[in-house]
Design a protein around this motif. Sequence first.
Motif: not given
Length: 300
Positions: A248-276
């Motif tokens: 949407x941002x690429x197409x211009x149907x949504x416009x980003x604001x406050x880009x430099x002030x936004x702080x949220x950034x979260x890691x995305x992980x694949x989680x799995x049980x430990x097993x040998x």
Amino acid sequence: MRSTDDFLIFFHLIEQGSFSKAADLVGLTKSVVSKRITRLEQELGVQLIYRTTRKLTLTEAGEVFFSHAREVYYSVQNAEQAMSGLGESLTGTIRISVPTISGELILPKAIAEFSAKYPDIHIDMDLDNRFVDIVAEGFDLAIRTGALPDSSFIARRLVDAHWVICGAPDYFARCGIPKAPSELIQHNCLAYSYQETGAQEWLFKGADKPCTVKVNGNFTTNNASALRRAALFGQGLVYVPKVLVAEDLKAGTLIEVLQEQVAKCLGIYAIYPYTRHQPIKVKLFIEHLYQCYQKHLEKF
């Protein structure tokens, strides 16, 4: 580069607690193992163990070296298991628990590509925003975002997801463009309730540390796709993962604001049980997911 054998011999020596037992494991004589450890200490210029007739005790330097020796041992073990696993029949089912956003965006294509390579592996994907009990509920892995409180699982970071604030052009035409986070109190801020900071608490960069701004709006939902649609209809501003609205941002149907002030950034992980003895099909799937997420970094 130091020989891997030095690490493995030292690992077995400490694990077994005696030169004779370690010698049996590595296929050398007791005297040869003793000489190898002495030579290792001389080459490193530090004493690694205190020797007595009753036991072996690690020095401070020995503790450090042993931690690395243990990593080398498990790396060798994993490599051998991976190679032996190449002979496994790549069939069966992989059960995966996935939050809604991931399940609706990157993963469908990733799974389609994986299935084209391994058509006899069945992917059973459960879309659920709750933190499932992977072991108790029989999942092979889960995709999770943000904090990872349970250290008993292995986490493979797939990508870092940046969040954005955006709205439709017609919304900004009616209500103006906020220039600072404090101006958001004058705007209709649509809330995504599936986030740990709270639906109305939006995170921003501060002078010394991140801070939150309390916002208000006339729509709250735990469904990211519904929130995106509301923004596209010009109802208000949304604070969402960039990947949700990248097209949407690429197409211009949504416009980003406050880009430099936004702080949220979260890691995305694949989680799995430990097993040998993790099935090779699961290892291949996790590696495939990592490569797919990395190919779409610009969307995050």
